[in-house]
Scaffold this motif. Structure first.
Motif, PDB file in Angstrom:
ATOM      1  N   LEU A  49     -38.301  31.689   0.152  1.00  0.00           N
ATOM      2  CA  LEU A  49     -36.847  31.899   0.072  1.00  0.00           C
ATOM      3  C   LEU A  49     -36.158  30.534   0.116  1.00  0.00           C
ATOM      4  CD1 LEU A  49     -36.703  34.712   2.772  1.00  0.00           C
ATOM      5  CD2 LEU A  49     -36.570  35.081   0.305  1.00  0.00           C
ATOM      6  N   PRO A  50     -36.108  29.822  -0.988  1.00  0.00           N
ATOM      7  CA  PRO A  50     -35.538  28.466  -0.972  1.00  0.00           C
ATOM      8  C   PRO A  50     -34.107  28.408  -0.444  1.00  0.00           C
ATOM      9  CG  PRO A  50     -36.659  28.923  -3.054  1.00  0.00           C
ATOM     10  CD  PRO A  50     -36.578  30.215  -2.318  1.00  0.00           C
ATOM     11  N   GLY A  51     -33.341  29.478  -0.638  1.00  0.00           N
ATOM     12  CA  GLY A  51     -31.945  29.444  -0.217  1.00  0.00           C
ATOM     13  C   GLY A  51     -31.691  29.840   1.216  1.00  0.00           C
ATOM     14  N   GLY A  52     -32.638  30.494   1.864  1.00  0.00           N
ATOM     15  CA  GLY A  52     -32.373  30.961   3.226  1.00  0.00           C
ATOM     16  C   GLY A  52     -33.615  31.114   4.069  1.00  0.00           C
ATOM     17  N   GLY A  53     -34.628  30.304   3.789  1.00  0.00           N
ATOM     18  CA  GLY A  53     -35.877  30.420   4.521  1.00  0.00           C
ATOM     19  C   GLY A  53     -35.755  30.081   5.983  1.00  0.00           C
ATOM     20  N   ARG A  54     -35.008  29.031   6.295  1.00  0.00           N
ATOM     21  CA  ARG A  54     -34.861  28.651   7.701  1.00  0.00           C
ATOM     22  C   ARG A  54     -34.125  29.730   8.488  1.00  0.00           C
ATOM     23  NH1 ARG A  54     -34.135  23.459   5.205  1.00  0.00           N
ATOM     24  NH2 ARG A  54     -35.711  21.945   5.928  1.00  0.00           N
ATOM     25  N   ALA A  55     -33.068  30.289   7.900  1.00  0.00           N
ATOM     26  CA  ALA A  55     -32.314  31.342   8.586  1.00  0.00           C
ATOM     27  C   ALA A  55     -33.177  32.572   8.816  1.00  0.00           C
ATOM     28  CB  ALA A  55     -31.074  31.713   7.777  1.00  0.00           C
ATOM     29  N   GLN A  56     -34.014  32.922   7.825  1.00  0.00           N
ATOM     30  CA  GLN A  56     -34.905  34.070   7.987  1.00  0.00           C
ATOM     31  C   GLN A  56     -35.896  33.827   9.111  1.00  0.00           C
ATOM     32  OE1 GLN A  56     -35.021  37.114   6.421  1.00  0.00           O
ATOM     33  NE2 GLN A  56     -36.742  37.655   7.767  1.00  0.00           N
ATOM     34  N   ALA A  57     -36.438  32.631   9.184  1.00  0.00           N
ATOM     35  CA  ALA A  57     -37.410  32.308  10.232  1.00  0.00           C
ATOM     36  C   ALA A  57     -36.768  32.383  11.609  1.00  0.00           C
ATOM     37  CB  ALA A  57     -38.000  30.917   9.992  1.00  0.00           C
ATOM     38  N   VAL A  58     -35.594  31.825  11.746  1.00  0.00           N
ATOM     39  CA  VAL A  58     -34.938  31.777  13.057  1.00  0.00           C
ATOM     40  C   VAL A  58     -34.431  33.146  13.478  1.00  0.00           C
ATOM     41  CG1 VAL A  58     -32.994  30.822  14.345  1.00  0.00           C
ATOM     42  CG2 VAL A  58     -34.318  29.348  12.812  1.00  0.00           C
ATOM     43  N   ILE A  59     -33.663  33.793  12.623  1.00  0.00           N
ATOM     44  CA  ILE A  59     -33.052  35.070  12.991  1.00  0.00           C
ATOM     45  C   ILE A  59     -34.103  36.167  13.107  1.00  0.00           C
ATOM     46  CG2 ILE A  59     -31.463  36.863  12.218  1.00  0.00           C
ATOM     47  CD1 ILE A  59     -29.749  34.600  11.029  1.00  0.00           C
ATOM     48  N   GLY A  60     -35.099  36.137  12.228  1.00  0.00           N
ATOM     49  CA  GLY A  60     -36.156  37.137  12.298  1.00  0.00           C
ATOM     50  C   GLY A  60     -36.917  37.071  13.613  1.00  0.00           C
ATOM     51  N   MET A  61     -37.311  35.856  14.025  1.00  0.00           N
ATOM     52  CA  MET A  61     -38.028  35.710  15.290  1.00  0.00           C
ATOM     53  C   MET A  61     -37.126  36.046  16.479  1.00  0.00           C
ATOM     54  SD  MET A  61     -41.097  35.017  14.487  1.00  0.00           S
ATOM     55  CE  MET A  61     -40.849  36.011  13.004  1.00  0.00           C
ATOM     56  N   LEU A  62     -35.855  35.681  16.384  1.00  0.00           N
ATOM     57  CA  LEU A  62     -34.919  35.980  17.467  1.00  0.00           C
ATOM     58  C   LEU A  62     -34.799  37.495  17.662  1.00  0.00           C
ATOM     59  CD1 LEU A  62     -31.418  34.391  18.046  1.00  0.00           C
ATOM     60  CD2 LEU A  62     -31.712  36.851  18.104  1.00  0.00           C
ATOM     61  N   VAL A  63     -34.628  38.223  16.573  1.00  0.00           N
ATOM     62  CA  VAL A  63     -34.462  39.674  16.675  1.00  0.00           C
ATOM     63  C   VAL A  63     -35.737  40.316  17.199  1.00  0.00           C
ATOM     64  CG1 VAL A  63     -34.161  41.792  15.328  1.00  0.00           C
ATOM     65  CG2 VAL A  63     -32.649  39.835  14.937  1.00  0.00           C
ATOM     66  N   MET A  64     -36.893  39.899  16.691  1.00  0.00           N
ATOM     67  CA  MET A  64     -38.138  40.527  17.119  1.00  0.00           C
ATOM     68  C   MET A  64     -38.375  40.331  18.614  1.00  0.00           C
ATOM     69  SD  MET A  64     -42.024  40.202  15.627  1.00  0.00           S
ATOM     70  CE  MET A  64     -42.283  38.491  16.116  1.00  0.00           C
ATOM     71  N   PHE A  65     -38.179  39.115  19.109  1.00  0.00           N
ATOM     72  CA  PHE A  65     -38.479  38.865  20.512  1.00  0.00           C
ATOM     73  C   PHE A  65     -37.352  39.341  21.435  1.00  0.00           C
ATOM     74  CE2 PHE A  65     -41.768  36.313  18.651  1.00  0.00           C
ATOM     75  CZ  PHE A  65     -42.805  36.430  19.562  1.00  0.00           C
ATOM     76  N   SER A  66     -36.151  39.474  20.917  1.00  0.00           N
ATOM     77  CA  SER A  66     -35.111  40.076  21.744  1.00  0.00           C
ATOM     78  C   SER A  66     -35.349  41.568  21.887  1.00  0.00           C
ATOM     79  CB  SER A  66     -33.714  39.797  21.160  1.00  0.00           C
ATOM     80  OG  SER A  66     -33.579  40.351  19.863  1.00  0.00           O
ATOM     81  N   VAL A  67     -35.909  42.217  20.866  1.00  0.00           N
ATOM     82  CA  VAL A  67     -36.269  43.627  20.986  1.00  0.00           C
ATOM     83  C   VAL A  67     -37.430  43.781  21.967  1.00  0.00           C
ATOM     84  CG1 VAL A  67     -37.116  45.674  19.774  1.00  0.00           C
ATOM     85  CG2 VAL A  67     -35.431  44.200  18.688  1.00  0.00           C
ATOM     86  N   LEU A  68     -38.375  42.849  21.944  1.00  0.00           N
ATOM     87  CA  LEU A  68     -39.464  42.890  22.922  1.00  0.00           C
ATOM     88  C   LEU A  68     -38.925  42.783  24.348  1.00  0.00           C
ATOM     89  CD1 LEU A  68     -42.174  40.681  21.189  1.00  0.00           C
ATOM     90  CD2 LEU A  68     -42.428  43.079  21.842  1.00  0.00           C
ATOM     91  N   SER A  69     -37.757  42.164  24.499  1.00  0.00           N
ATOM     92  CA  SER A  69     -37.151  42.034  25.827  1.00  0.00           C
ATOM     93  C   SER A  69     -36.679  43.368  26.386  1.00  0.00           C
ATOM     94  CB  SER A  69     -35.969  41.052  25.770  1.00  0.00           C
ATOM     95  OG  SER A  69     -36.396  39.753  25.410  1.00  0.00           O
ATOM     96  N   LEU A  70     -36.775  44.436  25.584  1.00  0.00           N
ATOM     97  CA  LEU A  70     -36.457  45.763  26.110  1.00  0.00           C
ATOM     98  C   LEU A  70     -37.294  46.083  27.337  1.00  0.00           C
ATOM     99  CD1 LEU A  70     -36.124  48.050  22.933  1.00  0.00           C
ATOM    100  CD2 LEU A  70     -34.324  47.425  24.541  1.00  0.00           C
ATOM    101  N   SER A  71     -38.527  45.579  27.355  1.00  0.00           N
ATOM    102  CA  SER A  71     -39.381  45.832  28.513  1.00  0.00           C
ATOM    103  C   SER A  71     -38.807  45.199  29.767  1.00  0.00           C
ATOM    104  CB  SER A  71     -40.793  45.305  28.264  1.00  0.00           C
ATOM    105  OG  SER A  71     -40.778  43.892  28.053  1.00  0.00           O
ATOM    106  N   VAL A  72     -38.164  44.026  29.615  1.00  0.00           N
ATOM    107  CA  VAL A  72     -37.533  43.365  30.756  1.00  0.00           C
ATOM    108  C   VAL A  72     -36.344  44.177  31.238  1.00  0.00           C
ATOM    109  CG1 VAL A  72     -36.426  41.243  31.559  1.00  0.00           C
ATOM    110  CG2 VAL A  72     -38.273  41.115  29.885  1.00  0.00           C
ATOM    111  N   VAL A  73     -35.564  44.677  30.281  1.00  0.00           N
ATOM    112  CA  VAL A  73     -34.398  45.487  30.625  1.00  0.00           C
ATOM    113  C   VAL A  73     -34.825  46.759  31.354  1.00  0.00           C
ATOM    114  CG1 VAL A  73     -32.443  46.760  29.694  1.00  0.00           C
ATOM    115  CG2 VAL A  73     -33.116  44.595  28.650  1.00  0.00           C
ATOM    116  N   GLY A  74     -35.820  47.449  30.798  1.00  0.00           N
ATOM    117  CA  GLY A  74     -36.282  48.682  31.418  1.00  0.00           C
ATOM    118  C   GLY A  74     -36.905  48.463  32.784  1.00  0.00           C
ATOM    119  N   THR A  75     -37.620  47.341  32.936  1.00  0.00           N
ATOM    120  CA  THR A  75     -38.262  47.044  34.214  1.00  0.00           C
ATOM    121  C   THR A  75     -37.240  46.885  35.330  1.00  0.00           C
ATOM    122  OG1 THR A  75     -40.140  45.990  33.126  1.00  0.00           O
ATOM    123  CG2 THR A  75     -39.752  45.389  35.415  1.00  0.00           C
ATOM    124  N   ALA A  76     -36.057  46.380  34.996  1.00  0.00           N
ATOM    125  CA  ALA A  76     -35.022  46.178  36.010  1.00  0.00           C
ATOM    126  C   ALA A  76     -34.667  47.479  36.714  1.00  0.00           C
ATOM    127  CB  ALA A  76     -33.770  45.578  35.358  1.00  0.00           C
TER     128      ALA A  76
END
Length: 251
Positions: A49-76
């Protein structure tokens, strides 16, 4: 009455913040791992994605690992049940809503901090261009954190053990992230996945955060409204579940 409510909330928030800071392992790992993956996958996304590869890498990883943080929320919330201290809290003058808010605010602050640091890392280290205003990016981060928080608390009201919570969070995070376009752009996914994508909160989160960093205010507001409605619905379900006697469930 308002003074008593404020005092109870202050005590609950302080108590739960101490609990979260004493066990920061999950949040630290969900901060470090996406940073590593951003650096590893950024060249690959840039080639595809020459026009938006960096944004895809950053936002994609951010969303995936923030969803994984559901376990932290539930554990509380789930920890109080497994420690058998939830009924003690219910016997206190604090209402169910006050207890939920007291649990939620510290985790909300940590989620906002996590996403803010990942966006900062993405812009300064990975090189993702950010043309949106600080206020627009902050709005997107707060709305996504609110939706995650509400879903996590609702989830904790139904699972019966930490193992069950971890399984649901991990499988759900993968499904939400994959269908939402966090791992690959929606346009590159199979037709059936593109049709199902709008059902995933991750789809709206990727679109909202991408629009925020690019300065597209209209898209941010539209997607933020969808995620806010998701958060309100999940929050109402969590309050209903607690009102029906969540403390009687065995962890």
């Amino acid at each position: 009455m308002r003074a008593d409510t404020a005092r109870r909330l202050t005590l609950l928030v302080r108590h739960n913040m101490v609990l979260r800071l004493r066990d920061p392992g999950h949040l630290v790992s969900y901060l470090v791992m996406p940073m590593v993956l951003m650096l590893v996958f950024s060249p690959l996304y840039q080639a595809a994605l020459p026009g938006g590869g960096r944004a895809q890498a950053v936002i994609g990883m951010l969303v995936m690992f923030s969803v994984l943080s559901l376990s932290v929320v539930g554990t509380a919330l789930l920890t109080e049940r497994t420690w058998r201290t939830w009924n003690r809290l219910r016997a206190s003058p604090a209402s169910g809503v006050e207890m939920l808010v007291g649990k939620a605010l510290p985790v909300f602050a940590l989620l906002v901090l996590q996403q803010g640091l990942l966006l900062l890392f993405g812009s300064q280290v990975v090189g993702m261009p950010v043309t949106g205003t600080f206020a627009l990016v902050l709005l997107a981060v707060c709305v996504w954190s609110f939706a995650l928080l509400a879903i996590g608390v609702a989830l904790a009201g139904f699972v019966r053990s930490h193992g069950e919570l971890a399984a649901v969070s991990d499988v759900g995070a993968l499904a939400v992230s994959a269908l939402g376009g966090a791992l690959a752009p929606i346009s590159m996914m199979p037709a059936w996945a593109q049709a199902l994508a709008p059902l995933s909160p991750g789809y709206w989160a990727v679109a909202m955060l991408g629009a925020a960093v690019s300065g597209d205010t209209g898209t941010v507001l539209r997607t933020a409204l969808v995620l806010a409605l998701v958060g309100v619905a999940a929050g109402a379900l969590a309050c209903f579940r607690i009102g029906r006697g969540i403390g009687d469930l065995r962890g």
